[in-house]
Scaffold this motif. Structure first.
Motif, PDB file in Angstrom:
ATOM      1  N   ALA A  45       0.845  -1.309   0.132  1.00 35.61           N
ATOM      2  CA  ALA A  45       0.093   0.146  -0.051  1.00 35.61           C
ATOM      3  C   ALA A  45       0.768   1.059  -0.015  1.00 35.61           C
ATOM      4  O   ALA A  45       2.041   1.277   0.166  1.00 35.61           O
ATOM      5  CB  ALA A  45      -0.933   0.098   1.424  1.00 35.61           C
ATOM      6  N   GLY A  46       0.217   2.414  -0.363  1.00 35.29           N
ATOM      7  CA  GLY A  46       0.791   3.633  -0.240  1.00 35.29           C
ATOM      8  C   GLY A  46      -0.045   4.906   0.142  1.00 35.29           C
ATOM      9  O   GLY A  46       0.633   5.871   0.333  1.00 35.29           O
ATOM     10  N   VAL A  47      -1.325   4.624   0.319  1.00 36.04           N
ATOM     11  CA  VAL A  47      -2.187   5.839   0.515  1.00 36.04           C
ATOM     12  C   VAL A  47      -2.412   5.646   2.157  1.00 36.04           C
ATOM     13  O   VAL A  47      -3.005   4.747   2.538  1.00 36.04           O
ATOM     14  CB  VAL A  47      -3.530   5.908  -0.096  1.00 36.04           C
ATOM     15  N   LEU A  48      -2.039   6.645   3.204  1.00 36.26           N
ATOM     16  CA  LEU A  48      -2.296   6.665   4.361  1.00 36.26           C
ATOM     17  C   LEU A  48      -3.426   7.635   4.820  1.00 36.26           C
ATOM     18  O   LEU A  48      -3.208   8.746   4.307  1.00 36.26           O
ATOM     19  CB  LEU A  48      -0.852   6.856   5.122  1.00 36.26           C
ATOM     20  N   GLU A  49      -4.326   7.145   5.739  1.00 37.61           N
ATOM     21  CA  GLU A  49      -5.218   8.056   6.219  1.00 37.61           C
ATOM     22  C   GLU A  49      -4.662   8.963   7.206  1.00 37.61           C
ATOM     23  O   GLU A  49      -3.505   8.691   7.832  1.00 37.61           O
ATOM     24  CB  GLU A  49      -6.305   7.089   6.875  1.00 37.61           C
ATOM     25  N   GLN A  50      -5.304  10.170   7.546  1.00 38.95           N
ATOM     26  CA  GLN A  50      -5.016  10.953   8.676  1.00 38.95           C
ATOM     27  C   GLN A  50      -4.543  10.255   9.949  1.00 38.95           C
ATOM     28  O   GLN A  50      -3.625  10.523  10.770  1.00 38.95           O
ATOM     29  CB  GLN A  50      -5.517  12.355   8.779  1.00 38.95           C
ATOM     30  N   GLY A  51      -5.499   9.490  10.181  1.00 40.87           N
ATOM     31  CA  GLY A  51      -5.335   8.798  11.473  1.00 40.87           C
ATOM     32  C   GLY A  51      -4.219   7.945  11.727  1.00 40.87           C
ATOM     33  O   GLY A  51      -3.498   7.591  12.505  1.00 40.87           O
ATOM     34  N   THR A  52      -3.731   7.135  10.294  1.00 42.49           N
ATOM     35  CA  THR A  52      -2.402   6.293  10.417  1.00 42.49           C
ATOM     36  C   THR A  52      -1.193   7.282  10.616  1.00 42.49           C
ATOM     37  O   THR A  52      -0.389   7.057  11.494  1.00 42.49           O
ATOM     38  CB  THR A  52      -2.506   5.623   8.962  1.00 42.49           C
ATOM     39  N   VAL A  53      -1.360   8.538   9.888  1.00 45.28           N
ATOM     40  CA  VAL A  53      -0.112   9.259  10.244  1.00 45.28           C
ATOM     41  C   VAL A  53      -0.157   9.757  11.473  1.00 45.28           C
ATOM     42  O   VAL A  53       1.107   9.836  12.268  1.00 45.28           O
ATOM     43  CB  VAL A  53      -0.306  10.601   9.371  1.00 45.28           C
ATOM     44  N   ASP A  54      -1.352  10.103  12.277  1.00 44.79           N
ATOM     45  CA  ASP A  54      -1.210  10.348  13.732  1.00 44.79           C
ATOM     46  C   ASP A  54      -0.565   9.529  14.603  1.00 44.79           C
ATOM     47  O   ASP A  54       0.058   9.502  15.516  1.00 44.79           O
ATOM     48  CB  ASP A  54      -2.773  10.662  14.137  1.00 44.79           C
TER      49      ASP A  54
END
Length: 389
Positions: A45-54
């Motif tokens: 994968a390569g698309v991260l949600e903002q929650g994952t970044v947090d």
């Protein structure tokens, strides 16, 4: 050996859990069947949600992400010669971050090594013991020697084919599954993307996705038959098919080049519940698989890990088992929302081999409604950027 939490699997889920637990002062040993090089070589994968970044920020492993990742405030859909941009930030108040899973794994591996916390690679014959007892354990063979790791809890982060879920009796699990009658042929290539944001394209020839990993590297897909073999798809054939599906305007701007990696992946939805059995807790692909259309796989693994981290932290800090007891229900609520969205996106954007005229009309009407309804576009945006943790 003894530890508080035994983590099975050193993919991004296991490494992220290990890092969060380390920062909380909770001991964990990670066991991994493969070599570090093999784990890093997985192209996912390569698309991260903002929650994952947090969550990655909470784990202290997002410094390189913030300096190198691409922030996308929208995503494009293409169908019937039309293009529609879904302005994610405007409609849902969040953007998505483009940063490859390989890079996430590398950052987590580096943090693990710097912490000095133990990760044992190339383990064989992993077996889980006494998972319904107060003190479970894991036996394994490493460098020819059989060893046992005693622990309080086991976190099964070892993927769909791992030993963790298979250690749960069949009668204790409910399995829900849907296999799709096509696959995705994906390539990774060092060429600059001819698009600013991801493009999901529906065409009479089949689905295509224009994605990227950086300003100089693309990740592109085309829908293909499950009977296809990678060897049947030369680089030239792939690029020609991709350009015909993605749209003439994008194709005219494209630069094609040498393919670094090429693979075919079947699409399926899979959920096993509950995600807890005794002192064994499942996270990520060990418990669920989603088709990649909705960009949810890695993000779901991250949210599972976050819930599991909070549960362990509450137990060791406060002596409370309440969060542990609620983990499966809490995680599955978000899992099923993501499974639904991934199924919907897959149905919306793919031509099914057995599609009859009725289904064809429904397919066209669904796209027309989306292209003309601000409410439908908002719903897509809210789900794509990730529902609240």
């Amino acid at each position: 050996m003894r530890t508080q939490v035994a983590i099975i699997g050193a993919g991004p889920a296991g490494l992220l859990l290990g890092q969060l637990l380390h920062k909380a002062g909770i001991e964990a040993v990670i066991l991994e069947q493969r070599t570090p090089e093999y784990v890093l070589g997985r192209i996912r994968a390569g698309v991260l949600e903002q929650g994952t970044v947090d969550i990655l920020d909470l784990a202290g492993v997002a410094e390189r992400l913030h300096s190198q990742a691409l922030i996308h405030g929208g995503v494009e859909l293409a169908a019937n010669g039309q293009r529609l941009r879904i302005p994610l930030t405007d409609l849902a108040g969040k953007a998505v971050t483009v940063y490859g899973q390989t890079e996430v794994t590398r950052d987590l591996m580096d943090a693990r090594a710097a912490s000095g916390a133990p990760t044992i690679y190339e383990v064989e014959s992993v077996e889980l013991h006494d998972v319904t007892a107060a003190r479970p354990g894991v036996t394994f063979v490493h460098e020819g020697s059989k060893q046992r790791l005693d622990c309080d809890f086991i976190a099964g982060c070892d993927g769909y084919h791992g030993v963790s879920r298979r250690s749960i009796p069949a009668e204790a699990l409910s399995v829900f599954e849907r296999s799709y009658p096509f696959g995705w042929l994906g390539v990774l290539a060092d060429v600059p993307p001819a698009w600013d944001e991801l493009i999901y394209a529906d065409s009479e020839r089949g689905f295509a996705l224009a994605s990227m990993r950086s300003a100089t590297r693309v990740r592109c897909y085309v829908q293909c038959s499950l009977d296809d073999k990678v060897e049947q798809w030369s680089d030239e054939r792939f690029w020609n098919e991709f350009q015909q599906r993605i749209g003439a305007d994008v194709a005219a701007r494209m630069v094609t080049g040498n393919v670094l990696e090429k693979s075919i992946a079947p699409l399926r939805s899979f959920v096993a519940e509950p995600m807890r059995y005794g002192q064994l807790f499942l996270a990520g692909d060990a418990a669920h698989i989603v088709p990649p259309t909705g960009a949810k796989g890695l993000n779901l693994a991250a949210s599972d890990v976050f819930y599991l981290y909070e549960s362990f932290n509450s137990y060791y800090k406060n002596g409370s088992r309440a969060a542990l007891d609620q983990y499966s229900q809490r995680a599955l609520r978000r899992v099923w929302q993501s499974v639904r969205f991934s199924w919907w996106m897959t149905s919306l954007l793919h031509r099914f081999p057995d599609e009859d005229p009725f289904c064809g009309r429904i397919h066209g009407s669904e796209l027309e409604y989306l292209f003309n309804s601000s409410a439908a576009q908002r719903a897509l945006a809210e789900n794509y950027v990730g529902l609240p943790l």
